[in-house]
Design a protein around this motif. Structure first.
Motif, mmCIF file in Angstrom:
data_model
loop_
_atom_site.group_PDB
_atom_site.id
_atom_site.type_symbol
_atom_site.label_atom_id
_atom_site.label_comp_id
_atom_site.label_asym_id
_atom_site.label_seq_id
_atom_site.Cartn_x
_atom_site.Cartn_y
_atom_site.Cartn_z
ATOM 1 N N GLY A 108 0.806 -1.211 0.000
ATOM 2 C CA GLY A 108 0.000 0.000 0.000
ATOM 3 C C GLY A 108 0.839 1.260 0.000
ATOM 4 O O GLY A 108 0.493 2.259 -0.619
ATOM 5 N N ARG A 109 1.996 1.182 0.675
ATOM 6 C CA ARG A 109 2.866 2.345 0.768
ATOM 7 C C ARG A 109 3.402 2.793 -0.582
ATOM 8 O O ARG A 109 3.518 3.973 -0.845
ATOM 9 N N THR A 110 3.765 1.814 -1.402
ATOM 10 C CA THR A 110 4.362 2.174 -2.681
ATOM 11 C C THR A 110 3.341 2.819 -3.602
ATOM 12 O O THR A 110 3.710 3.491 -4.552
ATOM 13 N N ALA A 111 2.056 2.647 -3.293
ATOM 14 C CA ALA A 111 1.020 3.170 -4.163
ATOM 15 C C ALA A 111 0.878 4.682 -4.042
ATOM 16 O O ALA A 111 0.183 5.300 -4.833
ATOM 17 N N VAL A 112 1.521 5.314 -3.043
ATOM 18 C CA VAL A 112 1.342 6.750 -2.864
ATOM 19 C C VAL A 112 2.509 7.558 -3.439
ATOM 20 O O VAL A 112 2.550 8.771 -3.329
ATOM 21 N N LEU A 113 3.463 6.837 -4.049
ATOM 22 C CA LEU A 113 4.672 7.481 -4.551
ATOM 23 C C LEU A 113 4.439 8.657 -5.492
ATOM 24 O O LEU A 113 5.212 9.600 -5.523
ATOM 25 N N GLY A 114 3.379 8.576 -6.293
ATOM 26 C CA GLY A 114 3.231 9.494 -7.418
ATOM 27 C C GLY A 114 2.726 10.887 -7.106
ATOM 28 O O GLY A 114 2.394 11.631 -8.014
ATOM 29 N N LEU A 140 12.269 5.447 -11.316
ATOM 30 C CA LEU A 140 11.402 6.228 -10.433
ATOM 31 C C LEU A 140 10.082 6.553 -11.125
ATOM 32 O O LEU A 140 9.006 6.422 -10.540
ATOM 33 N N ALA A 141 10.161 6.952 -12.390
ATOM 34 C CA ALA A 141 8.935 7.268 -13.132
ATOM 35 C C ALA A 141 8.053 6.024 -13.245
ATOM 36 O O ALA A 141 6.833 6.094 -13.087
ATOM 37 N N ALA A 142 8.675 4.868 -13.488
ATOM 38 C CA ALA A 142 7.905 3.622 -13.596
ATOM 39 C C ALA A 142 7.298 3.249 -12.249
ATOM 40 O O ALA A 142 6.131 2.855 -12.167
ATOM 41 N N ALA A 143 8.099 3.408 -11.169
ATOM 42 C CA ALA A 143 7.615 3.032 -9.841
ATOM 43 C C ALA A 143 6.462 3.926 -9.390
ATOM 44 O O ALA A 143 5.550 3.486 -8.705
ATOM 45 N N LYS A 144 6.508 5.196 -9.808
ATOM 46 C CA LYS A 144 5.454 6.111 -9.393
ATOM 47 C C LYS A 144 4.129 5.798 -10.081
ATOM 48 O O LYS A 144 3.073 6.173 -9.591
ATOM 49 N N THR A 145 4.202 5.144 -11.218
ATOM 50 C CA THR A 145 2.966 4.880 -11.958
ATOM 51 C C THR A 145 2.535 3.418 -11.892
ATOM 52 O O THR A 145 1.383 3.107 -12.161
ATOM 53 N N LEU A 146 3.445 2.505 -11.541
ATOM 54 C CA LEU A 146 3.104 1.081 -11.463
ATOM 55 C C LEU A 146 3.417 0.554 -10.068
ATOM 56 O O LEU A 146 4.578 0.444 -9.699
ATOM 57 N N GLU A 196 10.474 -7.749 -18.064
ATOM 58 C CA GLU A 196 9.408 -6.922 -17.477
ATOM 59 C C GLU A 196 9.927 -5.528 -17.141
ATOM 60 O O GLU A 196 9.259 -4.524 -17.390
ATOM 61 N N VAL A 197 11.120 -5.480 -16.537
ATOM 62 C CA VAL A 197 11.734 -4.189 -16.200
ATOM 63 C C VAL A 197 11.885 -3.356 -17.476
ATOM 64 O O VAL A 197 11.524 -2.181 -17.530
ATOM 65 N N LEU A 198 12.415 -4.016 -18.494
ATOM 66 C CA LEU A 198 12.654 -3.345 -19.772
ATOM 67 C C LEU A 198 11.356 -2.795 -20.363
ATOM 68 O O LEU A 198 11.292 -1.639 -20.793
ATOM 69 N N ARG A 199 10.291 -3.590 -20.359
ATOM 70 C CA ARG A 199 9.024 -3.135 -20.936
ATOM 71 C C ARG A 199 8.449 -1.961 -20.162
ATOM 72 O O ARG A 199 7.942 -1.006 -20.735
ATOM 73 N N HIS A 200 8.525 -2.040 -18.821
ATOM 74 C CA HIS A 200 8.002 -0.936 -18.012
ATOM 75 C C HIS A 200 8.813 0.338 -18.236
ATOM 76 O O HIS A 200 8.269 1.429 -18.292
ATOM 77 N N ARG A 201 10.134 0.188 -18.360
ATOM 78 C CA ARG A 201 10.969 1.365 -18.603
ATOM 79 C C ARG A 201 10.629 2.001 -19.949
ATOM 80 O O ARG A 201 10.528 3.218 -20.057
#
Lengths: 407, 198
Positions: A108-114, A140-146, A196-201
């Motif tokens: 849940g915590r990671t979901a508020v990054l953006g 960071l951009a990927a983590a904030k949105t996914l 997966e990392v590559l596609r998200h990036r």
């Protein structure tokens, strides 16, 4: 998203402070060491759940105190009321992130990054630093949105460390001959997770490239275009130097055939690509005792008019590129999350000459209504205040934030 | 504050247990000192008895007080399936489902090069030996869903498929009985990837 009220207790240099920012642009003025950057950090922390500064988060607690609290009333849309957000850092119990009074845990915590985007003077590293700083930008951009991206990166990192240990032990003769059947499960996992990392990036990059180019065009006025190119390590002889060796007239175009930014590759395509790269580099990997293929070695090349900005850009150009990347992140998050992140610009004016300042103000103006921005500076000299329509001036001194006698 | 030597030694020994810090150890020690001597002797005896009599099953490696564990010795169990798990506790978890009627194989670990654990350090050789008899048709890999468990599963799949057995892996996804809206993003994402035709 809009920050309505902020309350700090024992946070960095603030013993107790309260502040109600304006819904538009907020300019925070104060001498060096007054706590302007700490204030931006507090906003970032309470909205996203993490401090943007590297290093130990326990240092957030004011010297000699046991715990700190950052509490904010945040309005997400005009129809619902303010959400009570709080982050508490206790020297004994560590961090707790709360929303509406409830503590968030794990996923849940990671979901508020953006919720926020921060530009700081250190972001020059995005341009001048090692490839890892540009990979971190995309991550960071990927983590904030996914929400699951950070977990994915962690899994990838663990699998990579296991595989590197196998290769290193074999190369140094510490272990008996390495059997390929033992290496294979790890290669297989790096292919799946790395793909997966590559596609998200690439997906993040597809949302960042155009706004970055647009922002740079406004900041530079030179008519030269900023290009973001993702270059996978696979298939490159030496990925670290590939960007540097390129002649200005002959920029690295893409990547691999069929990997246009607007068509992220399918899982099968990334898997096939990585599998082939692992097969080609196997002898090298065994000889060097290191994993040479995968997103942990990829490079994001930033080029201005075809020339890598890392090597050929002037100081002013490099600063503009760094700022463009953060502004692009802001646009990308707005599109991906259907919400306006808080834009935090630390000491941005000292970084830019007069023309670039005007360009930035133009961009911020166009970002439009309901987009809350926080800027810091030592004084008003060089800040074209008339560029802002609704702007609020505040003075930060001795751990207090007070309205400044404005213009 | 210093304790009498026997008390200090008891506290010190108790802190060797997992999850027991100095404070808990102190509490346990003083509790024991207040118990009847016979009760304390019973606890001590159970600990020693368990340690002495419990061993690994000759066949599956699960912990038992016999040469062959009750599951391996049960003629009613399905002998064509082996469920491979990392730890004895995992067998107990599977047995609680009362659904699986096959056999088990406990690896006592997972492949983890960072910890110096390769295929030889866990009971993979014994598993291959069991398959030589030819009665097993399916190996269900139920290692943990972390990278080490996944690597172990992939290694087993590569190793065992040539022997003519089917190798399957437990599915991961949504918990049964939970509301979709309360599932966390990561679990929901995984479940999405693992979707099946209905």
């Amino acid at each position: 998203m809009r920050l309505q009220h902020l309350a700090l207790v024992d946070f960095r240099n603030y013993a107790a402070a309260e502040w109600s920012p304006s819904p538009g642009a907020n300019v925070l003025l104060g001498s060096n060491g007054a706590g302007k950057t700490n204030l931006l950090e507090a906003i970032h922390l309470v909205v996203t759940g993490v401090s943007p500064r590297a290093g130990r988060e326990r240092d957030l607690v004011r010297w000699g105190r046991e715990a700190c609290s950052v509490r904010a009333q945040v309005v997400r849309d005009e129809f619902s009321g303010a959400l009570d957000c709080q982050v508490v850092w206790d020297r004994q119990q560590g961090k707790s992130v709360r929303r509406g009074g409830k503590a968030l845990t794990g996923a849940g915590r990671t979901a508020v990054l953006g919720g926020a985007v921060l530009f700081s003077p250190g972001d020059l590293d995005l341009v001048k630093g090692p490839p890892s700083s540009r990979r971190d930008y995309l991550d960071l951009a990927a983590a904030k949105t996914l929400p699951r991206y950070r977990g994915l990166l962690r899994r990838y990192g663990t699998a990579l460390a296991h595989r590197n240990r196998l290769l290193a032990d074999a190369a140094s003769g510490r272990s008996r001959h390495l059997s390929l059947s033992e290496l294979q499960p790890w290669t297989q996992q790096l292919i799946t997770l790395g793909g997966e990392v590559l596609r998200h990036r690439l997906w993040a990059l597809s949302g960042l490239a155009a706004p970055a180019r647009a922002a740079y065009a406004r900041l530079s006025d030179s008519g030269e275009a900023l290009t973001l190119t993702y270059v996978p390590a696979a298939g490159q002889a030496e990925p670290e130097t590939a960007g540097m060796a390129v002649h200005p007239a002959n920029p690295p175009t893409t990547v691999l055939p069929g990997w246009a930014a607007d068509h992220p590759p399918s899982p099968a395509a990334t898997a096939a690509h990585l599998a082939q790269a692992f097969a080609e580099r196997q002898a090298d990997e065994l000889a060097r005792g290191l994993t040479l293929v995968g997103p942990h070695r990829d490079e994001l090349i930033l080029s201005i008019a075809g020339a890598p900005a890392r090597v050929f850009g002037s100081q002013g150009e490099q600063r503009s590129v760094a700022l463009s990347l953060r502004l692009a992140e802001n646009v990308f998050l707005r599109q991906a999350l259907q919400d306006t992140p808080l834009l935090l610009l630390d000491d941005v004016f000292s970084e830019l000459d007069a023309r670039r300042r005007m360009g930035l103000l133009g961009l911020l103006r166009e970002a439009g209504e309901g987009h809350q921005t926080f800027l810091t500076g030592t004084d008003l000299a060089g800040v074209p205040v008339e560029g802002f329509a609704p702007m609020a001036l505040f003075r930060v001194a001795e751990g207090r934030i007070a309205p400044a006698d404005g213009h | 504050m210093t304790y009498a030597r026997p008390i200090a030694r008891l506290i010190d020994q108790l802190t060797r247990l997992p999850g027991v810090g100095p404070k808990t150890a102190q509490r346990l020690a003083f509790h024991m000192l207040g118990m009847e001597q016979s009760e304390v002797e019973q606890i001590a005896k159970s600990m020693v008895d368990a340690r002495v009599s419990v061993r690994r099953c000759d066949v599956c490696g699960d912990l038992t007080d016999q040469r062959i564990c009750p599951v391996c010795g049960d003629p009613g169990r399905e002998r064509s399936m082996i469920c491979v798990v990392e730890r004895p506790q995992d067998v107990a978890a599977m047995e609680r489902t009362r659904q699986y009627r096959g056999l088990y194989h406990v690896l006592h670990g997972a492949i983890a090069p960072l910890d110096g654990i390769g295929p030889e350090q866990i009971r993979i050789r014994e598993l291959v030996a069991r398959l030589q008899e030819g009665t097993v048709r399916e190996v269900i890999v139920a290692t943990n869903p972390d990278v080490e468990g996944d690597a172990t599963a992939l290694f087993l799949a590569d190793l065992l498929r040539p022997l003519g057995v089917a190798v399957t892996r437990l599915a991961r996804g949504l918990p049964v009985g939970g509301d979709l809206e309360y599932a966390d993003e990561v679990t929901l994402g995984k479940a999405f990837e693992g979707r099946r035709e209905v």
